[in-house]
Write a protein that holds these residues in place. Structure first.
Motif, mmCIF file in Angstrom:
data_model
loop_
_atom_site.group_PDB
_atom_site.id
_atom_site.type_symbol
_atom_site.label_atom_id
_atom_site.label_comp_id
_atom_site.label_asym_id
_atom_site.label_seq_id
_atom_site.Cartn_x
_atom_site.Cartn_y
_atom_site.Cartn_z
ATOM 1 N N VAL B 187 -1.712 -2.771 0.767
ATOM 2 C CA VAL B 187 -0.911 -2.445 2.175
ATOM 3 C C VAL B 187 -1.417 -3.613 3.275
ATOM 4 O O VAL B 187 -2.480 -4.155 2.958
ATOM 5 C CB VAL B 187 -1.244 -1.171 2.790
ATOM 6 N N PRO B 190 -5.018 -4.712 8.900
ATOM 7 C CA PRO B 190 -4.957 -4.806 10.282
ATOM 8 C C PRO B 190 -5.000 -6.313 10.863
ATOM 9 O O PRO B 190 -4.438 -6.137 12.298
ATOM 10 C CB PRO B 190 -6.075 -3.945 10.663
ATOM 11 N N VAL B 238 -15.322 -2.069 7.880
ATOM 12 C CA VAL B 238 -14.248 -2.550 7.078
ATOM 13 C C VAL B 238 -14.034 -1.482 6.263
ATOM 14 O O VAL B 238 -14.897 -0.958 5.559
ATOM 15 C CB VAL B 238 -14.666 -3.853 6.365
ATOM 16 N N PRO B 239 -12.631 -1.157 5.817
ATOM 17 C CA PRO B 239 -12.713 -0.313 4.698
ATOM 18 C C PRO B 239 -12.716 -0.553 3.290
ATOM 19 O O PRO B 239 -12.724 -2.179 3.014
ATOM 20 C CB PRO B 239 -10.851 -0.046 4.895
ATOM 21 N N VAL B 266 -9.284 -8.913 7.861
ATOM 22 C CA VAL B 266 -8.765 -8.112 6.649
ATOM 23 C C VAL B 266 -7.219 -8.407 6.401
ATOM 24 O O VAL B 266 -6.491 -8.038 7.393
ATOM 25 C CB VAL B 266 -8.982 -6.801 6.811
ATOM 26 N N VAL B 269 -5.166 -4.399 2.579
ATOM 27 C CA VAL B 269 -6.099 -3.129 1.852
ATOM 28 C C VAL B 269 -5.506 -2.759 0.525
ATOM 29 O O VAL B 269 -4.412 -2.078 0.660
ATOM 30 C CB VAL B 269 -6.209 -2.153 2.847
ATOM 31 N N LEU B 270 -6.301 -2.882 -0.491
ATOM 32 C CA LEU B 270 -5.888 -2.104 -1.894
ATOM 33 C C LEU B 270 -5.582 -0.625 -1.353
ATOM 34 O O LEU B 270 -6.276 -0.185 -0.886
ATOM 35 C CB LEU B 270 -7.019 -2.228 -2.756
ATOM 36 N N THR B 271 -4.752 0.035 -2.294
ATOM 37 C CA THR B 271 -4.354 1.539 -2.214
ATOM 38 C C THR B 271 -5.480 2.180 -2.859
ATOM 39 O O THR B 271 -6.227 1.381 -3.699
ATOM 40 C CB THR B 271 -2.856 1.773 -2.733
ATOM 41 N N SER B 272 -5.696 3.271 -2.783
ATOM 42 C CA SER B 272 -6.587 4.079 -3.321
ATOM 43 C C SER B 272 -6.377 4.174 -5.120
ATOM 44 O O SER B 272 -7.502 3.880 -5.589
ATOM 45 C CB SER B 272 -6.593 5.700 -2.887
#
Lengths: 257, 323
Positions: B187, B190, B238-239, B266, B269-272
Motif C-alpha cells: 500500500v 505515508p 516505522v511500521p 516510507v 508498506v507491505l501488506t500483512s
C-alpha cells in the motif's frame, strides 16, 4: 486562558493494513510532544483493544493493530474523538538520572570533531553537555535508546556520512539538535562523544520460566531500561579511574535525599 | 520426580524458539520480533491444538533433526521439504504423531526459506514481556543448536486414526498453502507523496533479493525512487513492512526485528499477507511490488485468519474424538 491547542491539527495516515501514523502539528513543539505521548499512553492503556499498541516519538504516534480484531477506521474515529487536552495539566515531573560519562579518546572518538564544528575548545563543549538536564523525548531504535534534546550548541551536528558498524553499549552521541544514549552495541551514524560505564539494559530479572503457554500467565510488562520519556538526564564528567570504578553499576534514577 | 518430556535436537543451524512476537515491546522501545511467517507459525500451533501464542521453532535456511523423549504430537509448516520420521515421509501442514525416540528430519524446500515446528503442549523457555521471541539487539532468546534439549510441558499419546491406522487428517488446508509468490502486495506509504510521480517506478520495476535478509530487514536491489523534496525527517515510529529508500542502490523492507524508529521516508508498506510471503524469499529471487489498497489487504488477511480459525477448530474437534 486562551488555548493555543486550537492551532494544532491531528493527521492520520494509513501505514499498510496493520498500522496508522498519527501526526500532530502545532506551533509549540513541547505541547505537540506532550500531546503525542498522552495519546500513546491512552492507546496503550487498552481503550480500543489489547491488540492496539502505540509508539510515540516527537510529533507522531505509530499505532499498530491486528486487523482481525479491529480496523484502522475504527481506531481513527476514536483518535479523532479523543480530547487532545485531557490531562494536559496533570503531568507529573519525570525522574532525573545522573549519568557519569567518560568524554573523548576511545570513549568519544568524535568529541574533537564536534568541538571543531561547534567552534569551541573541548572542555567548553563538555561543559555545555553537562550543564543542562536533557529531556528524554522518546525511546528509539535500536533497543530502547534514550533519545534526548541535545546540548545547546550554536549549530546542528551533521551525522557521519558512513555510519559506524558498531558503537559500544553506553555510547553517548549527538546529531542534529539531539543526543542519545544507546543501551546496546549497534550500528550508528551519530557522533560519539563519550561513554557511560553504567549497565543500562536489564533482561535477566524479567525472564522467568514456567509460565504455561496455554494459560498465558500475566505477562511481565515491565521495561528493560531504567528511564522513560519525560525523564531527564544529567551527564557528569568522569576520568578513566572513575570509569573503571563504576563499570557495570546499574543505571537508575536519582534518589534525592 | 517423573522425567520431563523433552525434544532433543540432533542437528540445527539457524534455528530459534519464537512465537508471534513481543506485542508489549514497541511501546517500550523494543522491536516486536517473532515468527517472520506469521501465518505458517499460527498454522503450526493450530494443527497441534496449541494457543496461537505458544512458543515454536523457526528454522531458517537449514533443516533440523529432532528426537523426542516421549510420544509427542508435532506439526511442520512454512516451506519445509517433506518431513521424515525414521526415514518415512509424512506430509507437512498436518499433525504428525511421533513416538518416543523416533528421529524427525525437517528439511527446507527450494521454494522457501523458513520452516516452523510446533509441538503439542509447547516448550518451556524464558520469556521477556510475555514473549519468548528472540531479540538479537538485546541478546535475548532461545537459540537451538545441535545438542540442545528443549523441555516440553507435556507429551501426547500416539494419535492413530482408527479407520486408517495412521495420522491422516483433512483440515481443509489448500494444497498451495506454502506457495511463495514473486509478487509482494504493498500500500502506498505515508510519505509516498514526497516521491512524486517517481513512486510509480516502484511498482513498474523488477527487484532482486540480496543475500542481506534477516529479522531486521530484507534488502532488494533495483531501481530506487528518489524523493522530489529534501530536508531532514524527524525520527518516527516505522511500521513493519515499510519500504524505505536509504542512500545507495537498494531498497530496504523492514521486518519484525526492525528498530522501531527511523528517519527515512516510507514509500510503501507491505501488506500483512505479503510480509508472510517476504519471510520465505531467498537470495537471488526476482520480485516485484504490486500496488493495492488497505481495504483489499485487510480482506486478504481476514480470509487467511478465517482459514486458521477453521484449522484450529477442526484440529480440536478431531483430537477430542480420538481421545
Amino acid at each position: 486562558m486562551t488555548d493555543t491547542w486550537t492551532a494544532t491539527t491531528v493527521a492520520i495516515s494509513p501505514c499498510g493494513d496493520a498500522a496508522l501514523r498519527v501526526t500532530v502539528d502545532g506551533a509549540d513543539t513541547d505541547r505537540v510532544w506532550a500531546a503525542v505521548h498522552r495519546l500513546a499512553g491512552w492507546l496503550n492503556h487498552g481503550v480500543i483493544g489489547p491488540s492496539v499498541t502505540a509508539v510515540p516519538t516527537y510529533d507522531a504516534v505509530l499505532v499498530e493493530f491486528d486487523p482481525y480484531h479491529t480496523t484502522g477506521e475504527l481506531i481513527a474515529s476514536h483518535i479523532r474523538a479523543w480530547d487532545t487536552t485531557a490531562g494536559e495539566h496533570e503531568e507529573s515531573a519525570g525522574a532525573v538520572l545522573d549519568v557519569p560519562v567518560l568524554f573523548g579518546g576511545e570513549a568519544g572518538p568524535d568529541l574533537e570533531w564536534v568541538a571543531e564544528v561547534v567552534g569551541r575548545p573541548v572542555p567548553e563543549v563538555i561543559d555545555l553537555v553537562c550543564v543542562k538536564e536533557h529531556l528524554i523525548r522518546c525511546l528509539g531504535g535500536p533497543a530502547a535508546s534514550a533519545m534526548m534534546d541535545g546540548p545547546d550548541f550554536d549549530v546542528p551536528i551533521p551525522r557521519l556520512a558512513t555510519p559506524r558498524l558498531r558503537v559500544p553499549p553506553g555510547a553517548v552521541s549527538v546529531a542534529g539538535r539531539q543526543a542519545v544514549i544507546g543501551p546496546v552495541a549497534a550500528p550508528s551514524g551519530w557522533r560519539q562523544i563519550g561513554r557511560t560505564p553504567l549497565d543500562i539494559l536489564r533482561t535477566d530479572s524479567h525472564s522467568g520460566t514456567g509460565t504455561h503457554p496455554d494459560t498465558d500467565g500475566h505477562p511481565d510488562l515491565d521495561t528493560v531500561v531504567p528511564y522513560r520519556p519525560g525523564d531527564r538526564v544529567r551527564f557528569l564528567p568522569i576520568d578513566e579511574a572513575g570509569y573503571a570504578d563504576l563499570l557495570g553499576a546499574a543505571m537508575g534514577p536519582r534518589h534525592d535525599g | 520426580m517423573a522425567d520431563r518430556p523433552e525434544l532433543r535436537v540432533e542437528s540445527a543451524t539457524a534455528c530459534v524458539v519464537t512465537d508471534l512476537g513481543r506485542v508489549a515491546g514497541p511501546a517500550r522501545g523494543l522491536a516486536v520480533n517473532g515468527a517472520l511467517d506469521q501465518f505458517a507459525a499460527r498454522a503450526a500451533n493450530a494443527l497441534v491444538g496449541n494457543a496461537p501464542t505458544a512458543p515454536l521453532m523457526e528454522a531458517t535456511g537449514f533443516g533440523v533433526t529432532l528426537r523426542p523423549s516421549h510420544d509427542v504430537l508435532m506439526s511442520i509448516t512454512g516451506a519445509p521439504a517433506e518431513p521424515t520420521v525414521d526415514g518415512r515421509s509424512h506430509p507437512a501442514w498436518a499433525p504428525l504423531s511421533v513416538r518416543a525416540g523416533e528421529k524427525v528430519r525437517v528439511g527446507i524446500s527450494d521454494a522457501g526459506l523458513r520452516a516452523y515446528v510446533a509441538v503439542h503442549g509447547s516448550f518451556d523457555v524464558p520469556r521477556l514481556m510475555g514473549s519468548c521471541a528472540p531479540d538479537s539487539m538485546i541478546g535475548f532468546g532461545t537459540h537451538v543448536t545441535s545438542g540442545t534439549s528443549l523441555s516440553l510441558f507435556r507429551s501426547h499419546p500416539p494419535l492413530v486414526n482408527r479407520r486408517f491406522g495412521a495420522t491422516v487428517f483433512d483440515f481443509g488446508i489448500p494444497r498451495d498453502v506454502g506457495r511463495v509468490s514473486a509478487v509482494l502486495d504493498a500500500v502506498d506509504g505515508p510519505d509516498a507523496a514526497e516521491f512524486g510521480p517517481g513512486l510509480q517506478r516502484l511498482y513498474d520495476s523488477r527487484y532482486t533479493v540480496t543475500p542481506r535478509i534477516d529479522h531486521v530487514g530484507l534488502r532488494v536491489a533495483g531501481h530506487v525512487p528518489q524523493r522530489s523534496i529534501t530536508g531532514e525527517v524527524l525520527s518516527r515510529g516505522v511500521p513493519i513492512g515499510a519500504v524505505e529508500a536509504p542512500a545507495g542502490d537498494e531498497l530496504l523492507v523492514l521486518m519484525r526485528g526492525r528498530g522501531i524508529t527511523a528517519g527515512y521516508p516510507v514509500l510503501a508498506v507491505l501488506t500483512s499477507r505479503a510480509l508472510d510471503n517476504a519471510a520465505q524469499l531467498r537470495p537471488g529471487q526476482q520480485i516485484r511490488f504490486r500496488r493495492t489498497t488497505a481495504a483489499a489487504a485487510t480482506a486478504a488477511y481476514l480470509e487467511r485468519r478465517r482459514l486458521l480459525d477453521r484449522i484450529a477448530l477442526r484440529a480440536r474437534t478431531a483430537f477430542a474424538e480420538l481421545r
